[in-house]
Design a protein around this motif. Structure first.
Motif, PDB file in Angstrom:
ATOM      1  N   LYS A 130      35.630  39.147  27.570  1.00  0.00           N
ATOM      2  CA  LYS A 130      37.368  39.391  28.124  1.00  0.00           C
ATOM      3  C   LYS A 130      37.742  39.755  29.089  1.00  0.00           C
ATOM      4  CE  LYS A 130      37.236  40.455  22.712  1.00  0.00           C
ATOM      5  NZ  LYS A 130      37.216  41.620  21.938  1.00  0.00           N
ATOM      6  N   GLY A 131      37.057  39.635  30.545  1.00  0.00           N
ATOM      7  CA  GLY A 131      37.802  40.023  31.948  1.00  0.00           C
ATOM      8  C   GLY A 131      36.077  39.891  32.779  1.00  0.00           C
ATOM      9  N   ILE A 132      34.986  40.546  32.464  1.00  0.00           N
ATOM     10  CA  ILE A 132      34.053  40.592  32.396  1.00  0.00           C
ATOM     11  C   ILE A 132      32.982  39.345  32.324  1.00  0.00           C
ATOM     12  CG2 ILE A 132      31.177  42.325  32.691  1.00  0.00           C
ATOM     13  CD1 ILE A 132      32.612  44.887  31.637  1.00  0.00           C
ATOM     14  N   SER A 133      32.437  39.235  33.433  1.00  0.00           N
ATOM     15  CA  SER A 133      31.867  37.762  33.654  1.00  0.00           C
ATOM     16  C   SER A 133      30.198  37.899  34.612  1.00  0.00           C
ATOM     17  CB  SER A 133      32.866  36.378  33.929  1.00  0.00           C
ATOM     18  OG  SER A 133      31.589  35.588  33.891  1.00  0.00           O
ATOM     19  N   ALA A 140      35.510  30.944  36.885  1.00  0.00           N
ATOM     20  CA  ALA A 140      36.238  31.410  37.262  1.00  0.00           C
ATOM     21  C   ALA A 140      37.692  30.690  37.593  1.00  0.00           C
ATOM     22  CB  ALA A 140      35.698  30.577  39.199  1.00  0.00           C
ATOM     23  N   SER A 141      37.194  29.380  36.666  1.00  0.00           N
ATOM     24  CA  SER A 141      39.064  28.719  36.684  1.00  0.00           C
ATOM     25  C   SER A 141      39.195  29.989  35.530  1.00  0.00           C
ATOM     26  CB  SER A 141      38.450  27.694  35.660  1.00  0.00           C
ATOM     27  OG  SER A 141      37.956  28.360  34.749  1.00  0.00           O
ATOM     28  N   PHE A 142      39.407  30.956  34.125  1.00  0.00           N
ATOM     29  CA  PHE A 142      39.753  31.868  33.777  1.00  0.00           C
ATOM     30  C   PHE A 142      40.593  32.129  34.608  1.00  0.00           C
ATOM     31  CE2 PHE A 142      36.427  31.247  30.753  1.00  0.00           C
ATOM     32  CZ  PHE A 142      36.175  30.436  30.396  1.00  0.00           C
ATOM     33  N   PHE A 143      40.491  32.536  36.011  1.00  0.00           N
ATOM     34  CA  PHE A 143      41.136  33.750  36.997  1.00  0.00           C
ATOM     35  C   PHE A 143      41.677  33.227  37.638  1.00  0.00           C
ATOM     36  CE2 PHE A 143      37.459  35.751  35.081  1.00  0.00           C
ATOM     37  CZ  PHE A 143      38.017  36.655  34.318  1.00  0.00           C
ATOM     38  N   GLU A 144      42.584  31.405  37.848  1.00  0.00           N
ATOM     39  CA  GLU A 144      43.175  31.175  38.382  1.00  0.00           C
ATOM     40  C   GLU A 144      44.494  32.785  39.064  1.00  0.00           C
ATOM     41  OE1 GLU A 144      42.788  27.263  39.074  1.00  0.00           O
ATOM     42  OE2 GLU A 144      44.061  28.147  40.803  1.00  0.00           O
ATOM     43  N   LEU A 212      42.869  42.218  26.718  1.00  0.00           N
ATOM     44  CA  LEU A 212      41.412  41.875  28.062  1.00  0.00           C
ATOM     45  C   LEU A 212      41.206  43.196  28.858  1.00  0.00           C
ATOM     46  CD1 LEU A 212      43.515  38.403  27.951  1.00  0.00           C
ATOM     47  CD2 LEU A 212      40.791  39.147  26.992  1.00  0.00           C
ATOM     48  N   LEU A 213      40.319  43.045  29.602  1.00  0.00           N
ATOM     49  CA  LEU A 213      40.207  43.928  30.999  1.00  0.00           C
ATOM     50  C   LEU A 213      40.948  43.566  31.816  1.00  0.00           C
ATOM     51  CD1 LEU A 213      37.935  45.481  32.230  1.00  0.00           C
ATOM     52  CD2 LEU A 213      37.790  43.955  33.645  1.00  0.00           C
ATOM     53  N   ASN A 214      42.196  45.125  31.919  1.00  0.00           N
ATOM     54  CA  ASN A 214      42.914  45.710  32.912  1.00  0.00           C
ATOM     55  C   ASN A 214      43.046  47.062  33.677  1.00  0.00           C
ATOM     56  OD1 ASN A 214      43.552  47.422  31.098  1.00  0.00           O
ATOM     57  ND2 ASN A 214      45.662  46.173  29.720  1.00  0.00           N
ATOM     58  N   GLY A 236      48.528  41.695  34.043  1.00  0.00           N
ATOM     59  CA  GLY A 236      47.897  42.220  32.715  1.00  0.00           C
ATOM     60  C   GLY A 236      46.192  42.220  32.472  1.00  0.00           C
ATOM     61  N   LEU A 237      46.354  41.788  33.573  1.00  0.00           N
ATOM     62  CA  LEU A 237      44.310  41.364  33.536  1.00  0.00           C
ATOM     63  C   LEU A 237      43.997  40.894  34.573  1.00  0.00           C
ATOM     64  CD1 LEU A 237      42.764  37.766  32.787  1.00  0.00           C
ATOM     65  CD2 LEU A 237      44.588  38.689  31.723  1.00  0.00           C
ATOM     66  N   PHE A 238      42.497  41.563  34.791  1.00  0.00           N
ATOM     67  CA  PHE A 238      42.142  41.221  35.984  1.00  0.00           C
ATOM     68  C   PHE A 238      40.347  40.445  35.270  1.00  0.00           C
ATOM     69  CE2 PHE A 238      41.611  46.103  36.167  1.00  0.00           C
ATOM     70  CZ  PHE A 238      40.521  46.241  36.268  1.00  0.00           C
ATOM     71  N   GLY A 239      39.803  40.308  36.323  1.00  0.00           N
ATOM     72  CA  GLY A 239      38.134  39.853  36.254  1.00  0.00           C
ATOM     73  C   GLY A 239      37.268  40.159  37.204  1.00  0.00           C
ATOM     74  N   LEU A 240      36.703  40.876  36.559  1.00  0.00           N
ATOM     75  CA  LEU A 240      34.708  41.878  36.981  1.00  0.00           C
ATOM     76  C   LEU A 240      33.689  41.389  37.123  1.00  0.00           C
ATOM     77  CD1 LEU A 240      34.330  44.252  38.142  1.00  0.00           C
ATOM     78  CD2 LEU A 240      33.534  45.418  35.783  1.00  0.00           C
ATOM     79  N   PHE A 241      33.407  40.261  38.194  1.00  0.00           N
ATOM     80  CA  PHE A 241      31.915  39.548  37.580  1.00  0.00           C
ATOM     81  C   PHE A 241      30.844  41.013  38.609  1.00  0.00           C
ATOM     82  CE2 PHE A 241      32.991  35.191  37.244  1.00  0.00           C
ATOM     83  CZ  PHE A 241      34.765  35.766  37.173  1.00  0.00           C
ATOM     84  N   GLY A 242      29.633  40.917  37.398  1.00  0.00           N
ATOM     85  CA  GLY A 242      29.066  41.199  37.922  1.00  0.00           C
ATOM     86  C   GLY A 242      27.400  40.718  38.484  1.00  0.00           C
TER      87      GLY A 242
END
Ligand code: NAP
Length: 313
Positions: A130-133, A140-144, A212-214, A236-242
């Motif tokens: 839900k934002g963390i991947s 990646a394409s979810f965060f275009e 979703l992560l915001n 309204g959201l951002f992505g966080l990759f570990g």
């Protein structure tokens, strides 16, 4: 009577597939057992640049692994998809019990790989997917056109962050120190990438959102200062990759095989402390975890399995 294979290879990443290829090519009856998709870590790696001979423009982990899978099949390695629940590795016949079946072999090559280390922040579990991947190739394409943050400072974090710049509006690497661990050649490309910026001496403490992560709280490791980062209002959201390293997939063998910090110990010929049981790839205690070292381990393990079987007869 159930078939007793010469070699069972557990795991179909570069180490397992290479072991399968070498064992099959040596005319050993070989079974490769994989619980999910082939490839292990490289199945979720966008670009493979340093595998010797790899000059195919845009070669990705999945395209390289697809060829390895085909090659192992070509030399006769059988395949099964199953989740192994328990193993009996002592004695002359090794037994692997899966959800679907029980598998027997004279030798076993363990190549179960490693999985991404969690970021370790509060609420992390709630926002995975839900934002963390942990997989830029997959997500990646979810965060275009959105903002994306990447935690880590090693090869994986920096390479995957660069890949993410092809999709996201802006990518920020959050690293706990003020210097990257990644190879210098990778760093040079990263510093030259205008869509990539860096938040040094920083760790993520807490993540939040609904659903979703915001937002997240980050802490400066030098000053202790905490900062709240919020998603752009329109986004309204951002992505966080570990990408902060790997943990070995070795729980199944705990208490059975000698290990070091959770990684299986072997000699230089991939022998574990149990006769007839070999280990290869990222799950093995060693200094360099790369596709090329995994493949080398797999080849050595398979040839040692062949010698072991020859000595039995
Ligand atoms: P890595 O090299 O172990 O780097 C892990 C990074 O995460 C380090 O920068 C580390 O910081 C940071 N880190 C570790 N624990 C952390 C925590 N709890 N909180 C915040 N940050 C943390 O891992 P990797 O980049 O995933 O690579 C794994 C292996 O695959 C390595 O052997 C790597 O060389 C290989 N790999 C190679 C390539 C390539 O050659 N193209 C690409 C991807 C991966 P510190 O620096 O402060 O320790």
């Amino acid at each position: 009577m159930e078939k007793i294979y010469d070699v069972i290879v557990l795991g179909a990443g570069p180490a397992g597939l290479t072991a399968g290829l070498y064992a099959g090519r040596s005319r050993l009856s070989t079974l490769i057992i994989e619980k999910g998709k082939d490839g292990g870590q490289i199945a979720i790696t966008n670009e493979i640049e340093n595998y010797p001979g790899q000059q195919v423009e845009g070669e990705s982990g999945p395209s390289l692994i697809a060829r390895m899978t085909e090659q192992a099949k070509k030399f006769g390695a059988e395949r099964v998809t199953d989740v192994i629940k328990s193993v009996e590795l002592e004695g002359s016949v090794k037994k692997l019990v899966g959800n679907k079946d029980t598998y027997l072999a004279k030798t076993v090559i363990l190549a179960t790989g490693a999985f991404p280390r969690p970021i370790g922040c509060e609420n992390e579990g709630k926002f995975v997917g839900k934002g963390i991947s942990f997989c830029a190739t997959c997500d990646a394409s979810f965060f275009e056109d959105f903002e994306v943050y990447v935690v880590g400072g090693g090869d994986a974090a920096v390479e995957e962050a660069m890949y993410l710049t092809k999709f996201a509006r802006k990518v920020t690497i959050i690293h706990r120190r003020d210097e990257l661990r990644a190879a210098k050649s990778i760093q040079e490309k990263a510093f030259a990438n205008p869509k990539l910026s860096f938040m040094w001496d920083t760790v993520v403490e807490k993540v939040d959102g609904d659903p979703l992560l915001n937002s997240m709280v980050v802490r400066n490791t030098k000053t202790g200062e905490k900062t709240v980062i919020e998603a752009d209002e329109e986004d309204g959201l951002f992505g966080l990759f570990g990408f902060i390293g790997l943990l070995p997939n070795t729980k199944l063998f705990e208490g059975m095989i000698d290990m070091e910090n959770g990684y299986v110990k072997t000699d230089e010929n991939m022998h574990t402390n149990i006769p007839g049981v070999f280990a290869a790839g990222d799950m093995r205690a060693k200094s360099l975890r790369q596709v090329v070292t995994a493949a080398a381990d797999g080849a050595i393990a398979a040839m040692q399995a062949e010698h072991y079987i020859a000595d039995l007869t």
